[in-house]
Write a protein that holds these residues in place. Sequence first.
Motif, PDB file in Angstrom:
ATOM      1  N   LEU A 144       9.899  10.125  -9.077  1.00 49.29           N
ATOM      2  CA  LEU A 144      10.377  10.161 -10.458  1.00 49.29           C
ATOM      3  C   LEU A 144       9.430   9.394 -11.375  1.00 49.29           C
ATOM      4  CD1 LEU A 144      14.151   9.358  -9.782  1.00 49.29           C
ATOM      5  CD2 LEU A 144      13.068  11.611  -9.957  1.00 49.29           C
ATOM      6  N   GLN A 145       9.211   9.952 -12.562  1.00 49.48           N
ATOM      7  CA  GLN A 145       8.406   9.307 -13.594  1.00 49.48           C
ATOM      8  C   GLN A 145       9.269   9.001 -14.807  1.00 49.48           C
ATOM      9  OE1 GLN A 145       4.916  12.293 -13.448  1.00 49.48           O
ATOM     10  NE2 GLN A 145       4.139  10.567 -14.640  1.00 49.48           N
ATOM     11  N   ASP A 146       9.312   7.731 -15.173  1.00 47.69           N
ATOM     12  CA  ASP A 146       9.927   7.317 -16.430  1.00 47.69           C
ATOM     13  C   ASP A 146      11.350   7.846 -16.582  1.00 47.69           C
ATOM     14  OD1 ASP A 146       9.925   5.869 -18.717  1.00 47.69           O
ATOM     15  OD2 ASP A 146       8.832   7.314 -19.927  1.00 47.69           O
ATOM     16  N   VAL A 174      -5.849   6.754 -22.762  1.00 45.19           N
ATOM     17  CA  VAL A 174      -5.834   7.977 -21.952  1.00 45.19           C
ATOM     18  C   VAL A 174      -5.965   7.664 -20.463  1.00 45.19           C
ATOM     19  CG1 VAL A 174      -6.710   9.438 -23.800  1.00 45.19           C
ATOM     20  CG2 VAL A 174      -8.334   8.287 -22.275  1.00 45.19           C
ATOM     21  N   ARG A 175      -5.746   6.424 -20.077  1.00 44.88           N
ATOM     22  CA  ARG A 175      -5.781   6.083 -18.654  1.00 44.88           C
ATOM     23  C   ARG A 175      -4.719   6.890 -17.917  1.00 44.88           C
ATOM     24  NH1 ARG A 175      -4.142   1.754 -16.718  1.00 44.88           N
ATOM     25  NH2 ARG A 175      -5.221   2.083 -14.740  1.00 44.88           N
ATOM     26  N   SER A 176      -5.106   7.463 -16.825  1.00 49.79           N
ATOM     27  CA  SER A 176      -4.198   8.327 -16.086  1.00 49.79           C
ATOM     28  C   SER A 176      -3.551   7.590 -14.920  1.00 49.79           C
ATOM     29  CB  SER A 176      -4.960   9.551 -15.560  1.00 49.79           C
ATOM     30  OG  SER A 176      -4.127  10.341 -14.750  1.00 49.79           O
ATOM     31  N   GLY A 177      -2.249   7.814 -14.747  1.00 44.44           N
ATOM     32  CA  GLY A 177      -1.550   7.297 -13.580  1.00 44.44           C
ATOM     33  C   GLY A 177      -1.499   8.301 -12.455  1.00 44.44           C
ATOM     34  N   ARG A 178      -2.135   9.452 -12.616  1.00 42.81           N
ATOM     35  CA  ARG A 178      -2.030  10.514 -11.615  1.00 42.81           C
ATOM     36  C   ARG A 178      -2.602  10.132 -10.251  1.00 42.81           C
ATOM     37  NH1 ARG A 178      -3.230  15.853 -15.383  1.00 42.81           N
ATOM     38  NH2 ARG A 178      -1.275  15.742 -16.563  1.00 42.81           N
ATOM     39  N   PRO A 179      -3.695   9.368 -10.177  1.00 43.94           N
ATOM     40  CA  PRO A 179      -4.137   8.955  -8.835  1.00 43.94           C
ATOM     41  C   PRO A 179      -3.052   8.214  -8.060  1.00 43.94           C
ATOM     42  CG  PRO A 179      -5.875   8.568 -10.426  1.00 43.94           C
ATOM     43  CD  PRO A 179      -4.662   8.949 -11.221  1.00 43.94           C
ATOM     44  N   ALA A 180      -2.296   7.371  -8.740  1.00 42.59           N
ATOM     45  CA  ALA A 180      -1.199   6.666  -8.071  1.00 42.59           C
ATOM     46  C   ALA A 180      -0.115   7.648  -7.649  1.00 42.59           C
ATOM     47  CB  ALA A 180      -0.616   5.600  -8.994  1.00 42.59           C
ATOM     48  N   LEU A 181       0.202   8.620  -8.495  1.00 39.15           N
ATOM     49  CA  LEU A 181       1.243   9.598  -8.165  1.00 39.15           C
ATOM     50  C   LEU A 181       0.857  10.428  -6.944  1.00 39.15           C
ATOM     51  CD1 LEU A 181       2.175  10.799 -11.745  1.00 39.15           C
ATOM     52  CD2 LEU A 181       3.635   9.499 -10.207  1.00 39.15           C
ATOM     53  N   LYS A 184      -6.356   1.281   1.712  1.00 44.80           N
ATOM     54  CA  LYS A 184      -5.751   0.662   2.891  1.00 44.80           C
ATOM     55  C   LYS A 184      -4.276   0.358   2.668  1.00 44.80           C
ATOM     56  CE  LYS A 184      -9.994  -1.443   4.680  1.00 44.80           C
ATOM     57  NZ  LYS A 184     -10.699  -2.711   4.986  1.00 44.80           N
ATOM     58  N   GLU A 185      -3.931   0.051   1.415  1.00 47.91           N
ATOM     59  CA  GLU A 185      -2.537  -0.237   1.086  1.00 47.91           C
ATOM     60  C   GLU A 185      -1.731   1.034   0.836  1.00 47.91           C
ATOM     61  OE1 GLU A 185      -3.341  -4.600  -1.007  1.00 47.91           O
ATOM     62  OE2 GLU A 185      -3.279  -2.790  -2.234  1.00 47.91           O
ATOM     63  N   ARG A 186      -2.373   2.193   0.980  1.00 46.02           N
ATOM     64  CA  ARG A 186      -1.745   3.511   0.820  1.00 46.02           C
ATOM     65  C   ARG A 186      -1.266   3.750  -0.611  1.00 46.02           C
ATOM     66  NH1 ARG A 186       2.898   2.991   4.508  1.00 46.02           N
ATOM     67  NH2 ARG A 186       3.290   5.203   4.120  1.00 46.02           N
ATOM     68  N   LEU A 187      -1.975   3.166  -1.560  1.00 47.00           N
ATOM     69  CA  LEU A 187      -1.656   3.332  -2.975  1.00 47.00           C
ATOM     70  C   LEU A 187      -2.731   4.127  -3.713  1.00 47.00           C
ATOM     71  CD1 LEU A 187      -0.294  -0.262  -3.620  1.00 47.00           C
ATOM     72  CD2 LEU A 187       1.042   1.841  -3.476  1.00 47.00           C
ATOM     73  N   LEU A 188      -3.699   4.641  -2.962  1.00 48.34           N
ATOM     74  CA  LEU A 188      -4.772   5.447  -3.536  1.00 48.34           C
ATOM     75  C   LEU A 188      -5.314   6.324  -2.411  1.00 48.34           C
ATOM     76  CD1 LEU A 188      -6.290   5.659  -6.312  1.00 48.34           C
ATOM     77  CD2 LEU A 188      -8.048   4.181  -5.312  1.00 48.34           C
ATOM     78  N   LEU A 189      -5.591   7.582  -2.725  1.00 53.64           N
ATOM     79  CA  LEU A 189      -6.172   8.489  -1.747  1.00 53.64           C
ATOM     80  C   LEU A 189      -7.693   8.299  -1.701  1.00 53.64           C
ATOM     81  CD1 LEU A 189      -4.188  11.781  -2.479  1.00 53.64           C
ATOM     82  CD2 LEU A 189      -3.665   9.967  -0.829  1.00 53.64           C
ATOM     83  N   PRO A 190      -8.322   8.517  -0.557  1.00 58.66           N
ATOM     84  CA  PRO A 190      -9.772   8.305  -0.442  1.00 58.66           C
ATOM     85  C   PRO A 190     -10.580   9.070  -1.491  1.00 58.66           C
ATOM     86  CG  PRO A 190      -8.815   8.588   1.731  1.00 58.66           C
ATOM     87  CD  PRO A 190      -7.716   8.882   0.739  1.00 58.66           C
ATOM     88  N   GLU A 191     -10.186  10.318  -1.783  1.00 56.74           N
ATOM     89  CA  GLU A 191     -10.944  11.098  -2.763  1.00 56.74           C
ATOM     90  C   GLU A 191     -10.831  10.507  -4.169  1.00 56.74           C
ATOM     91  OE1 GLU A 191      -7.205  13.621  -1.688  1.00 56.74           O
ATOM     92  OE2 GLU A 191      -8.561  12.193  -0.719  1.00 56.74           O
ATOM     93  N   ASP A 192      -9.689   9.901  -4.487  1.00 55.90           N
ATOM     94  CA  ASP A 192      -9.541   9.262  -5.792  1.00 55.90           C
ATOM     95  C   ASP A 192     -10.308   7.943  -5.842  1.00 55.90           C
ATOM     96  OD1 ASP A 192      -7.969  11.099  -7.294  1.00 55.90           O
ATOM     97  OD2 ASP A 192      -6.234  10.572  -6.102  1.00 55.90           O
ATOM     98  N   ALA A 193     -10.395   7.248  -4.707  1.00 53.30           N
ATOM     99  CA  ALA A 193     -11.226   6.039  -4.653  1.00 53.30           C
ATOM    100  C   ALA A 193     -12.676   6.395  -4.942  1.00 53.30           C
ATOM    101  CB  ALA A 193     -11.091   5.385  -3.278  1.00 53.30           C
ATOM    102  N   ASP A 194     -13.140   7.487  -4.349  1.00 51.75           N
ATOM    103  CA  ASP A 194     -14.516   7.926  -4.594  1.00 51.75           C
ATOM    104  C   ASP A 194     -14.725   8.288  -6.065  1.00 51.75           C
ATOM    105  OD1 ASP A 194     -15.019   7.594  -1.906  1.00 51.75           O
ATOM    106  OD2 ASP A 194     -14.812   9.725  -1.416  1.00 51.75           O
TER     107      ASP A 194
END
Length: 368
Positions: free
Chosen positions: A137-139, A202-209, A347-357
Amino acid sequence: MRKSIALSMFLLCIPARAELLKFEDAGDDIRAVFRDDGKEFALAGKLLRTKKPAPDGALFVELAQDDDLRPTAVSRGMTVAALDLITLPPGLRARALRDLLPRLREKSAAKRILAHGKGEMGAALVEAGALFDGLLLQDVEAIPSGAAKAPRTIETWGADAYWRATPRAAPGGPEPQNRRSFFLAGAAAPGAAANCAASANVRSGRPALRALLVALDEWTRGTKPPASRAPGAADLVTAGALVWPKIPGLPAPPAGERLVPRIDADGNELSGLRLPDQALPIATFTGFNAQKDKGGPPCVAGATLPFPTTKAEREKAADPRPSLVERYGSRAYFVATMRVVADRLVKERLLLPEDADAYVAAAKTAPF
């Protein structure tokens, strides 16, 4: 006679039940027609089937039409049902989901049902909650405390939730075991920004989602999710108690006794989930802005106030915030540190490897 009149009055008091008149699944297209209180309403959608469904695969119901979680869901062997639920009146949405989900489950042969929605669409998911195994859920405000049959729920919200006309309420009581909460520090939902005094945030929260969708999928299969990252009572203060740096062009924050997250010396929020571009910022990111022209349209956006690039630029602008060169030294150091921060979140499972890159690649083009 009296019994007949009483029975008639009783029946009139019973709310009309929604009725699914038609359900069509033609290839990728979904169409349903409902009757509610004597009127008919059409619902359209798309059904995206993965070529390699997971053995214990899920049906992912996507109600946020402007989001990009579908590729992540499909990559994990989920069938995606993207539904345009906003075309239905609010009182019909949860009831429509209750009628549709058994049919969609049968079509997809899914063993679990996950869903994502924000705002009003997320509220409809909450109302129909017992039908789902997991909700992202968002907001969404006023989520009931976890009942015995409530689904596993991950909720998120951004900085703008604290600064709007009706701000987010302060946390109350312990968090239920079937819920995780994530405040996406410094992120703001996109909004009308044509008449804003400062550049829009315009910062995106989508990587976290995307990472949280994966965590939710794993949670419904037995793996505990990451711990919540949300402001507690000690992390919130009244808006008037914040001491903002004297940033040139900083819009005046909304007044009032609202509770908002604490900020650092740059004006960036300290608590919650700090994605790499918030942990290593190149600007101050707020959840509020202001109208440029008071007679023009409203400004519905957060603000971005870039750091000066050099010490000379900072001194010329009388900006109290250290410049990019002063705080990071070189772009090479900035990129290397971004890699460390991004990999830790993976490592904390809060970001996917491709988004880290992607964060590291963006750091290589930083403006200094």
